[in-house]
Design an enzyme around this catalytic site. Structure first.
Site, PDB file in Angstrom:
ATOM      1  N   LYS A 113       0.611  -1.146  -0.062  1.00  0.00           N
ATOM      2  CA  LYS A 113       0.059   0.015   0.080  1.00  0.00           C
ATOM      3  C   LYS A 113       0.775   1.324   0.067  1.00  0.00           C
ATOM      4  O   LYS A 113       0.638   2.310  -0.658  1.00  0.00           O
ATOM      5  CB  LYS A 113      -0.926   0.032   1.163  1.00  0.00           C
ATOM      6  CG  LYS A 113      -2.142  -0.997   0.920  1.00  0.00           C
ATOM      7  CD  LYS A 113      -3.097  -0.924   2.069  1.00  0.00           C
ATOM      8  CE  LYS A 113      -4.203  -1.716   1.679  1.00  0.00           C
ATOM      9  NZ  LYS A 113      -5.201  -1.715   2.747  1.00  0.00           N
ATOM     10  N   LYS A 195      -3.810 -11.333  -6.426  1.00  0.00           N
ATOM     11  CA  LYS A 195      -4.876 -11.648  -5.730  1.00  0.00           C
ATOM     12  C   LYS A 195      -5.925 -10.641  -6.232  1.00  0.00           C
ATOM     13  O   LYS A 195      -5.907  -9.572  -6.733  1.00  0.00           O
ATOM     14  CB  LYS A 195      -4.634 -11.158  -4.293  1.00  0.00           C
ATOM     15  CG  LYS A 195      -5.776 -11.496  -3.193  1.00  0.00           C
ATOM     16  CD  LYS A 195      -5.581 -10.740  -2.039  1.00  0.00           C
ATOM     17  CE  LYS A 195      -5.773  -9.448  -1.998  1.00  0.00           C
ATOM     18  NZ  LYS A 195      -5.821  -8.769  -0.567  1.00  0.00           N
ATOM     19  N   LYS A 198     -10.810  -5.795  -4.868  1.00  0.00           N
ATOM     20  CA  LYS A 198     -11.807  -4.582  -5.133  1.00  0.00           C
ATOM     21  C   LYS A 198     -11.336  -3.440  -5.809  1.00  0.00           C
ATOM     22  O   LYS A 198     -11.995  -2.553  -6.262  1.00  0.00           O
ATOM     23  CB  LYS A 198     -13.010  -4.490  -4.197  1.00  0.00           C
ATOM     24  CG  LYS A 198     -12.428  -4.162  -2.681  1.00  0.00           C
ATOM     25  CD  LYS A 198     -13.329  -4.442  -1.797  1.00  0.00           C
ATOM     26  CE  LYS A 198     -12.783  -4.305  -0.282  1.00  0.00           C
ATOM     27  NZ  LYS A 198     -13.419  -4.998   0.522  1.00  0.00           N
TER      28      LYS A 198
HETATM   29  P1  TYM Z   1     -10.557  -7.125   3.442  1.00  0.00           P
HETATM   30  O1  TYM Z   1     -11.681  -6.485   3.757  1.00  0.00           O
HETATM   31  O2  TYM Z   1      -9.410  -6.755   2.659  1.00  0.00           O
HETATM   32  O3  TYM Z   1     -10.922  -8.528   3.162  1.00  0.00           O
HETATM   33  C1  TYM Z   1     -11.973  -9.325   3.937  1.00  0.00           C
HETATM   34  C2  TYM Z   1     -11.733 -10.987   4.058  1.00  0.00           C
HETATM   35  O4  TYM Z   1     -11.471 -11.305   2.587  1.00  0.00           O
HETATM   36  C3  TYM Z   1     -10.427 -12.168   2.352  1.00  0.00           C
HETATM   37  N1  TYM Z   1     -10.083 -12.109   0.967  1.00  0.00           N
HETATM   38  C4  TYM Z   1      -9.677 -13.080   0.124  1.00  0.00           C
HETATM   39  N2  TYM Z   1      -9.747 -14.362   0.391  1.00  0.00           N
HETATM   40  C5  TYM Z   1      -9.663 -15.160  -0.758  1.00  0.00           C
HETATM   41  N3  TYM Z   1      -9.065 -14.297  -1.920  1.00  0.00           N
HETATM   42  C6  TYM Z   1      -9.184 -13.085  -2.111  1.00  0.00           C
HETATM   43  N4  TYM Z   1      -8.911 -12.575  -3.490  1.00  0.00           N
HETATM   44  C7  TYM Z   1      -9.411 -12.413  -1.073  1.00  0.00           C
HETATM   45  N5  TYM Z   1      -9.607 -11.032  -0.867  1.00  0.00           N
HETATM   46  C8  TYM Z   1      -9.874 -10.566   0.264  1.00  0.00           C
HETATM   47  C9  TYM Z   1      -9.558 -11.511   3.358  1.00  0.00           C
HETATM   48  O5  TYM Z   1      -8.386 -12.428   3.668  1.00  0.00           O
HETATM   49  C10 TYM Z   1     -10.401 -11.293   4.780  1.00  0.00           C
HETATM   50  O6  TYM Z   1     -10.244 -12.275   5.492  1.00  0.00           O
HETATM   51  N6  TYM Z   1      -7.550  -6.752   7.687  1.00  0.00           N
HETATM   52  C11 TYM Z   1      -8.701  -7.300   6.987  1.00  0.00           C
HETATM   53  C12 TYM Z   1     -10.006  -7.002   7.708  1.00  0.00           C
HETATM   54  C13 TYM Z   1     -10.019  -7.226   9.411  1.00  0.00           C
HETATM   55  C14 TYM Z   1      -9.845  -8.458   9.769  1.00  0.00           C
HETATM   56  C15 TYM Z   1     -10.089  -7.792  11.663  1.00  0.00           C
HETATM   57  C16 TYM Z   1     -10.211  -9.680   9.653  1.00  0.00           C
HETATM   58  C17 TYM Z   1      -9.789  -6.000  10.124  1.00  0.00           C
HETATM   59  N7  TYM Z   1      -9.899  -6.494  11.513  1.00  0.00           N
HETATM   60  C18 TYM Z   1      -9.689  -8.883  12.418  1.00  0.00           C
HETATM   61  C19 TYM Z   1     -10.066 -10.638  10.714  1.00  0.00           C
HETATM   62  C20 TYM Z   1      -9.791 -10.236  12.028  1.00  0.00           C
HETATM   63  C21 TYM Z   1      -8.901  -6.940   5.777  1.00  0.00           C
HETATM   64  O7  TYM Z   1      -8.533  -5.993   5.179  1.00  0.00           O
HETATM   65  O8  TYM Z   1      -9.980  -7.765   4.952  1.00  0.00           O
END
Ligand code: TYM
Length: 330
Positions: A113, A195, A198
């Site tokens: 990022k 990956k 969005k």
């Molecule tokens: P975020 O919002 O980027 O994504 C949410 C969840 O989706 C999974 N994910 C994917 N899994 C498989 N293939 C992909 N292409 C893909 N893109 C996203 C992510 O691994 C995630 O599980 N930091 C986290 C949000 C968060 C969180 C937490 C998660 C904040 N606090 C505490 C668990 C526990 C995030 O950015 O997710």
């Protein structure tokens, strides 16, 4: 015996992709009966990149509706908006004071990022994983179901829990990641080496949970494959491998069954079928989503009750933390 605790969340920073669905949300549903689950819409995390306030509000409510439409049940799980529980921000501050700059600067997501947004690199992006650790540790979570990309952040959460426990005596449960082998990393349809995200500039690279059938057909049709021409799951055919993973996640069939079904069949037919399977898989979710969005009062009730339940548990942990670090009780 006490039930084990699960915590996870998604950022409301735009429409959710089928990567979010397959890698995370889909796996949350089945955990609801067995565990004490907390699922949050992590808006505090979302503002680490610039958001338009009215879009953030809209996206937050939509993510809540997507959660419910996918099958999360407020009667079983605590579903809440992160900023409604102030303990998240408060514990983050305390954890910041035991976080090492060196470790935070080695976080892959931060490095990526910061490469993209060198000019407006903000401190929130740097301490993002500390907030994530606070999310998890506040609920004494045993398990954190996430996609593969969050593994390093989970490692940090474990380190911080252990460090705090060593310094101040046992306070936090040390959480374990729960990462499914298949579907833990759904790849971009345009570049199967990166990956699915969005935030990709090319909208053909991802499928949104709320995408219309025509968009899904178009995106699957344009998905990058190869010139080998066989539907086989292997690392020489990363595009096809990714499509097979998506096919398997939506159909419930094993990769082997799908390979057998399409032996000797071309990519065209395989992609046509895949698009329909995704469309059919998403249809009930989209229908339920539309219904839920018509009932804002219900959504409000869900997130208010969720915040109340979450606050109760989170504040219990926070009080303990404040006592241990030496703050005078108020
Ligand atoms: P975020 O919002 O980027 O994504 C949410 C969840 O989706 C999974 N994910 C994917 N899994 C498989 N293939 C992909 N292409 C893909 N893109 C996203 C992510 O691994 C995630 O599980 N930091 C986290 C949000 C968060 C969180 C937490 C998660 C904040 N606090 C505490 C668990 C526990 C995030 O950015 O997710």
């Amino acid at each position: 015996m006490e039930r084990k605790v699960v915590f996870s969340g998604v950022q409301p920073s735009g429409g959710l992709t089928i990567g979010n669905y397959i890698g995370a949300i889909k796996n949350w549903i089945s955990l609801q009966d067995e565990y004490d689950c907390y699922y949050s819409i992590v808006d505090l995390h979302a503002i680490t990149v610039p958001q338009v306030p009215k879009d953030l509000r809209k996206n937050t409510l939509e993510v809540l509706a997507v959660y419910l439409a996918c099958g999360l049940e407020p009667e079983k799980s605590t579903i809440f908006i992160q900023s409604h529980v102030s303990a998240h921000a408060e514990l983050t501050w305390v954890l910041n004071t035991i976080s090492y700059m060196g470790q935070l600067s080695r976080m892959t997501q931060f490095k990526e990022k910061s490469r993209k947004s060198e000019e407006n690199l903000n401190a929130g992006l740097f301490t993002y994983p500390v907030l994530m650790a606070a999310d998890i540790l506040l609920y004494q979570a045993d398990l954190v179901p996430v996609g593969d990309d969050q593994k390093q952040h989970l490692e940090l959460a474990r380190d911080l829990a252990e460090r705090f426990n060593n310094r101040y005596s046992y306070t936090f449960k040390v959480p374990e990641p729960l990462i499914k082998k298949e579907g833990a990393r759904i790849m971009s349809l345009q570049d199967p080496e990166s990956k699915m995200s969005k935030s990709d500039e090319n909208e053909n690279a991802y499928i949104l949970i709320l995408d219309k059938p025509d968009a899904i057909r178009r995106k699957v049709k344009r998905a990058v494959t190869d010139s080998i021409g066989e539907i086989k799951y292997n690392d020489q055919q990363l595009g096809v491998k990714n499509l097979l993973t998506i096919y398997s996640a939506f159909s419930g069939h094993s990769i082997e069954e799908i390979e057998n079904k399409y032996e000797g069949v071309g990519y065209g037919k395989f992609k046509e079928d895949l698009a329909e399977i995704i469309i059919e898989g998403l249809r009930p979710i989209q229908e339920k989503f539309d219904d839920l969005m018509k009932n804002k009062d219900y959504l409000e009730r869900v997130y208010k009750e969720g915040a109340e339940r979450a606050s109760y548990i989170a504040n219990k942990t926070l009080r303990k933390v404040y006592r241990k670090v030496g703050f005078i009780q108020k």
